[in-house]
Design a protein around this motif. Structure first.
Motif, PDB file in Angstrom:
ATOM      1  N   VAL A 157       6.660  -3.425   2.136  1.00 16.24           N
ATOM      2  CA  VAL A 157       5.081  -3.490   1.669  1.00 16.24           C
ATOM      3  C   VAL A 157       4.770  -4.865   1.240  1.00 16.24           C
ATOM      4  O   VAL A 157       5.600  -5.604   0.530  1.00 16.24           O
ATOM      5  CB  VAL A 157       4.924  -2.644   0.566  1.00 16.24           C
ATOM      6  N   ASP A 158       3.571  -5.608   1.565  1.00 15.16           N
ATOM      7  CA  ASP A 158       3.183  -6.689   1.214  1.00 15.16           C
ATOM      8  C   ASP A 158       2.681  -6.766  -0.301  1.00 15.16           C
ATOM      9  O   ASP A 158       2.901  -7.834  -0.819  1.00 15.16           O
ATOM     10  CB  ASP A 158       2.329  -7.226   2.062  1.00 15.16           C
ATOM     11  N   HIS A 159       1.742  -5.769  -0.414  1.00 13.85           N
ATOM     12  CA  HIS A 159       0.969  -5.910  -1.735  1.00 13.85           C
ATOM     13  C   HIS A 159       1.009  -4.384  -2.252  1.00 13.85           C
ATOM     14  O   HIS A 159       0.787  -3.250  -1.304  1.00 13.85           O
ATOM     15  CB  HIS A 159      -0.390  -6.550  -1.653  1.00 13.85           C
ATOM     16  N   ILE A 160       0.877  -4.310  -3.590  1.00 14.68           N
ATOM     17  CA  ILE A 160       0.875  -2.805  -4.075  1.00 14.68           C
ATOM     18  C   ILE A 160      -0.425  -2.921  -5.268  1.00 14.68           C
ATOM     19  O   ILE A 160      -0.633  -3.547  -6.209  1.00 14.68           O
ATOM     20  CB  ILE A 160       2.261  -2.569  -4.982  1.00 14.68           C
ATOM     21  N   ILE A 161      -1.226  -1.771  -5.074  1.00 15.65           N
ATOM     22  CA  ILE A 161      -2.335  -1.490  -5.972  1.00 15.65           C
ATOM     23  C   ILE A 161      -2.039  -0.185  -6.471  1.00 15.65           C
ATOM     24  O   ILE A 161      -1.939   0.965  -5.955  1.00 15.65           O
ATOM     25  CB  ILE A 161      -3.685  -1.484  -5.172  1.00 15.65           C
ATOM     26  N   GLY A 162      -1.738   0.201  -7.804  1.00 19.14           N
ATOM     27  CA  GLY A 162      -1.616   1.163  -8.585  1.00 19.14           C
ATOM     28  C   GLY A 162      -2.855   1.800  -9.352  1.00 19.14           C
ATOM     29  O   GLY A 162      -3.891   1.237  -9.783  1.00 19.14           O
ATOM     30  N   SER A 163      -2.650   3.213  -9.428  1.00 19.84           N
ATOM     31  CA  SER A 163      -3.765   3.898 -10.184  1.00 19.84           C
ATOM     32  C   SER A 163      -3.008   5.013 -10.953  1.00 19.84           C
ATOM     33  O   SER A 163      -2.048   5.366 -10.547  1.00 19.84           O
ATOM     34  CB  SER A 163      -4.887   4.296  -9.308  1.00 19.84           C
ATOM     35  N   HIS A 164      -3.792   5.942 -11.864  1.00 20.59           N
ATOM     36  CA  HIS A 164      -3.418   7.168 -12.499  1.00 20.59           C
ATOM     37  C   HIS A 164      -3.359   6.853 -13.755  1.00 20.59           C
ATOM     38  O   HIS A 164      -4.056   7.817 -14.652  1.00 20.59           O
ATOM     39  CB  HIS A 164      -2.212   7.847 -12.126  1.00 20.59           C
ATOM     40  N   PRO A 165      -3.079   5.793 -14.574  1.00 24.20           N
ATOM     41  CA  PRO A 165      -2.934   5.934 -16.221  1.00 24.20           C
ATOM     42  C   PRO A 165      -4.087   5.862 -16.837  1.00 24.20           C
ATOM     43  O   PRO A 165      -4.252   6.019 -17.969  1.00 24.20           O
ATOM     44  CB  PRO A 165      -2.004   4.515 -16.446  1.00 24.20           C
ATOM     45  N   HIS A 166      -5.352   5.526 -16.134  1.00 27.59           N
ATOM     46  CA  HIS A 166      -6.549   5.712 -16.653  1.00 27.59           C
ATOM     47  C   HIS A 166      -6.947   4.683 -17.558  1.00 27.59           C
ATOM     48  O   HIS A 166      -7.784   4.532 -18.387  1.00 27.59           O
ATOM     49  CB  HIS A 166      -6.844   6.949 -17.416  1.00 27.59           C
ATOM     50  N   VAL A 167      -5.917   3.646 -17.853  1.00 24.06           N
ATOM     51  CA  VAL A 167      -6.183   2.370 -18.563  1.00 24.06           C
ATOM     52  C   VAL A 167      -5.453   1.293 -17.606  1.00 24.06           C
ATOM     53  O   VAL A 167      -4.770   1.315 -16.802  1.00 24.06           O
ATOM     54  CB  VAL A 167      -5.408   2.312 -20.019  1.00 24.06           C
ATOM     55  N   VAL A 168      -5.983   0.019 -17.918  1.00 22.60           N
ATOM     56  CA  VAL A 168      -5.468  -1.132 -17.094  1.00 22.60           C
ATOM     57  C   VAL A 168      -4.120  -1.456 -17.618  1.00 22.60           C
ATOM     58  O   VAL A 168      -3.814  -1.365 -18.897  1.00 22.60           O
ATOM     59  CB  VAL A 168      -6.441  -2.442 -17.340  1.00 22.60           C
ATOM     60  N   GLN A 169      -3.149  -1.836 -16.668  1.00 21.77           N
ATOM     61  CA  GLN A 169      -1.998  -2.378 -16.894  1.00 21.77           C
ATOM     62  C   GLN A 169      -1.797  -3.830 -16.250  1.00 21.77           C
ATOM     63  O   GLN A 169      -2.604  -4.254 -15.230  1.00 21.77           O
ATOM     64  CB  GLN A 169      -0.774  -1.406 -16.384  1.00 21.77           C
ATOM     65  N   PRO A 170      -0.755  -4.524 -16.759  1.00 24.73           N
ATOM     66  CA  PRO A 170      -0.605  -6.115 -16.366  1.00 24.73           C
ATOM     67  C   PRO A 170      -0.466  -6.105 -14.610  1.00 24.73           C
ATOM     68  O   PRO A 170      -0.271  -5.254 -13.995  1.00 24.73           O
ATOM     69  CB  PRO A 170       0.588  -6.154 -16.885  1.00 24.73           C
ATOM     70  N   ILE A 171      -1.010  -7.194 -14.105  1.00 19.20           N
ATOM     71  CA  ILE A 171      -0.961  -7.558 -12.786  1.00 19.20           C
ATOM     72  C   ILE A 171       0.125  -8.784 -12.807  1.00 19.20           C
ATOM     73  O   ILE A 171       0.126  -9.708 -13.441  1.00 19.20           O
ATOM     74  CB  ILE A 171      -2.379  -8.185 -12.420  1.00 19.20           C
ATOM     75  N   GLU A 172       0.827  -8.538 -11.697  1.00 17.64           N
ATOM     76  CA  GLU A 172       1.873  -9.694 -11.467  1.00 17.64           C
ATOM     77  C   GLU A 172       1.805 -10.175 -10.028  1.00 17.64           C
ATOM     78  O   GLU A 172       1.576  -9.550  -9.005  1.00 17.64           O
ATOM     79  CB  GLU A 172       3.450  -9.160 -11.569  1.00 17.64           C
ATOM     80  N   VAL A 173       1.949 -11.350  -9.710  1.00 18.02           N
ATOM     81  CA  VAL A 173       2.332 -11.891  -8.479  1.00 18.02           C
ATOM     82  C   VAL A 173       3.608 -12.448  -8.336  1.00 18.02           C
ATOM     83  O   VAL A 173       4.183 -13.348  -9.165  1.00 18.02           O
ATOM     84  CB  VAL A 173       1.409 -13.351  -8.130  1.00 18.02           C
ATOM     85  N   TRP A 174       4.211 -11.856  -7.302  1.00 15.51           N
ATOM     86  CA  TRP A 174       5.712 -11.994  -7.173  1.00 15.51           C
ATOM     87  C   TRP A 174       6.053 -13.202  -6.101  1.00 15.51           C
ATOM     88  O   TRP A 174       5.212 -12.961  -4.885  1.00 15.51           O
ATOM     89  CB  TRP A 174       6.412 -10.858  -6.823  1.00 15.51           C
ATOM     90  N   GLU A 175       7.195 -13.980  -6.339  1.00 18.69           N
ATOM     91  CA  GLU A 175       7.486 -14.613  -5.269  1.00 18.69           C
ATOM     92  C   GLU A 175       8.514 -13.830  -4.387  1.00 18.69           C
ATOM     93  O   GLU A 175       9.229 -13.066  -4.886  1.00 18.69           O
ATOM     94  CB  GLU A 175       8.026 -15.823  -5.763  1.00 18.69           C
ATOM     95  N   ASP A 176       8.455 -13.866  -3.083  1.00 17.32           N
ATOM     96  CA  ASP A 176       9.285 -13.195  -2.266  1.00 17.32           C
ATOM     97  C   ASP A 176      10.833 -13.775  -2.306  1.00 17.32           C
ATOM     98  O   ASP A 176      11.083 -14.897  -2.438  1.00 17.32           O
ATOM     99  CB  ASP A 176       8.966 -13.374  -0.710  1.00 17.32           C
ATOM    100  N   GLU A 177      11.645 -12.411  -2.424  1.00 15.48           N
ATOM    101  CA  GLU A 177      13.218 -12.995  -2.678  1.00 15.48           C
ATOM    102  C   GLU A 177      13.614 -13.826  -1.487  1.00 15.48           C
ATOM    103  O   GLU A 177      14.541 -14.786  -1.687  1.00 15.48           O
ATOM    104  CB  GLU A 177      13.815 -11.739  -2.851  1.00 15.48           C
ATOM    105  N   LYS A 178      13.223 -13.793  -0.426  1.00 15.94           N
ATOM    106  CA  LYS A 178      13.764 -14.100   0.723  1.00 15.94           C
ATOM    107  C   LYS A 178      13.191 -15.501   1.209  1.00 15.94           C
ATOM    108  O   LYS A 178      13.487 -16.339   1.805  1.00 15.94           O
ATOM    109  CB  LYS A 178      14.018 -13.430   2.109  1.00 15.94           C
ATOM    110  N   ASP A 179      11.678 -15.369   1.120  1.00 18.65           N
ATOM    111  CA  ASP A 179      10.770 -16.482   1.572  1.00 18.65           C
ATOM    112  C   ASP A 179       9.802 -16.898   0.619  1.00 18.65           C
ATOM    113  O   ASP A 179       8.872 -16.126   0.127  1.00 18.65           O
ATOM    114  CB  ASP A 179      10.123 -16.006   2.893  1.00 18.65           C
TER     115      ASP A 179
END
Length: 356
Positions: free
Chosen positions: A228-250
């Motif tokens: 998966v390239d990108h992940i968008i989450g829902s359900h908690p009904h409040v905002v949670q942190p956002i992160e941009v990850w560097e790929d482990e291989k590239d």
């Protein structure tokens, strides 16, 4: 408003012409009883004013995506705990500019077998692509993973939920539950579609918690490692942190991980539940390479009639609200914005806020 790629320190490609697609993700589209009552007219239901101030921003995106956390099960219309929204609500969501909806969430079985099937029929009648629930396995096989082509890019959307409030799906209907064996098969099927990006929309986590739990973080890592390239989450009904990850291989690859968008529009009033996020994600393709080139978030807040004195619920750009807010609106909005910004300043990685 598009954010600059300096936010990510992203790599620019100079050789070949680029193809770009701008995506926008919004949180939970809910319909509590007070919202239904507020929308009632002499001839039906009207939600037009709900989205007036955010519609231009939604329409800017090449693809706007949200979580449909209600069923369209027909009358009697009802709110929590088992949602059945008026058909006019779905039409208003489309008119606001949303192009794709996801339906695998803990409320997707609220209307039973009829509700699941009728929701799909309504989505089809308005020609809204969706992912997450299906009338049978054959339909799932035909329509999932969901592939959407836009601006020359092929985007695959995956969607799963942690559960359905204890309600069991009625065969032959299918709900996409979080099952790593099935998700791995779906990612493999997605790859065979030759996508430029795979985006997983996950209904997960704990309600009202401002931080993702360890198991959510572990699942996010697993999804990225599986392809998966990108992940968008829902359900908690409040905002949670956002992160941009560097790929482990590239190291030239970046992955956007949004743990929770929070609510988009609802009647919820508990601290942090009266607002949410819109997250913009820009993908750029040069040759055979597609990268995350831009991303940013903006806060949105819901004004309720009990605060505004107006007849309808209204979504406001939280950082740029109208000037005529009542004192009660100002207090609630400032509280939501202040708490959200303090959370993000401490925990966000690789992404900035933008104002529209």
């Amino acid at each position: 408003m598009k954010c600059g790629c300096l936010l990510l320190g992203c790599i620019l490609w100079h050789a070949a012409p680029a193809q770009t697609v701008d995506l926008l993700f919004a949180g939970d589209l809910m319909q509590h009883q007070a919202q239904i009552d507020a929308a009632r007219t002499a001839t039906g239901y009207n939600y037009d004013s709900c989205f007036t101030l955010v519609k231009p921003e939604i329409e800017k995106a090449d693809l706007a995506v949200a979580n449909l956390e209600v069923t369209l099960a027909g009358k009697p219309y009802k709110g929590y705990p088992q949602f059945s929204a008026p058909d006019e609500y779905l039409k208003a969501v489309k008119d606001a500019g949303f192009d794709v909806l996801v339906t695998a969430n803990n409320h997707c079985l609220d209307g039973g077998k009829k509700g699941l099937a009728r929701t799909i029929s309504m989505l089809d009648s308005l020609r809204i692509p969706f992912a997450g629930t299906y009338r049978d396995a054959a339909e799932r096989s035909r329509r999932y993973p969901l592939l959407v082509e836009q601006n020359g890019l092929r985007i695959v959307f995956l969607n799963y939920t942690y559960g359905t409030n204890g309600l069991k799906v009625s065969p032959p209907q299918v709900v996409n539950y979080i099952d790593t064996l099935q998700i791995r098969k779906d990612i493999q099927a997605a790859r065979r579609l030759r996508p430029d990006a795979i985006i997983a929309l996950m209904h997960w986590g704990l309600e009202y918690k401002s931080q993702p739990e360890a198991s959510t973080r572990q699942l996010a890592r697993w999804l990225i490692r599986e392809g998966v390239d990108h992940i968008i989450g829902s359900h908690p009904h409040v905002v949670q942190p956002i992160e941009v990850w560097e790929d482990e291989k590239d190291r030239s690859r970046r992955h956007l991980v949004v743990y929770s968008l929070g609510n988009y529009i609802s009647n919820m009033s508990k601290s942090g539940t009266d607002g949410g996020l819109m997250v913009r994600l820009q993908l750029t393709k040069k040759g055979e390479t597609t990268r995350l080139s831009d991303c940013a978030y903006s806060l949105v807040w819901v004004s309720r009639p009990v605060l505004s004195g107006k007849s309808q619920y209204r979504l406001y750009p939280a950082a740029n609200p109208p000037q005529d807010l009542t004192p009660a609106e100002q207090t609630r909005l400032h509280t939501f914005v202040g708490e959200s910004r303090r959370l993000f300043e401490k925990y966000n990685r690789g992404i900035k806020e933008y104002v529209f």
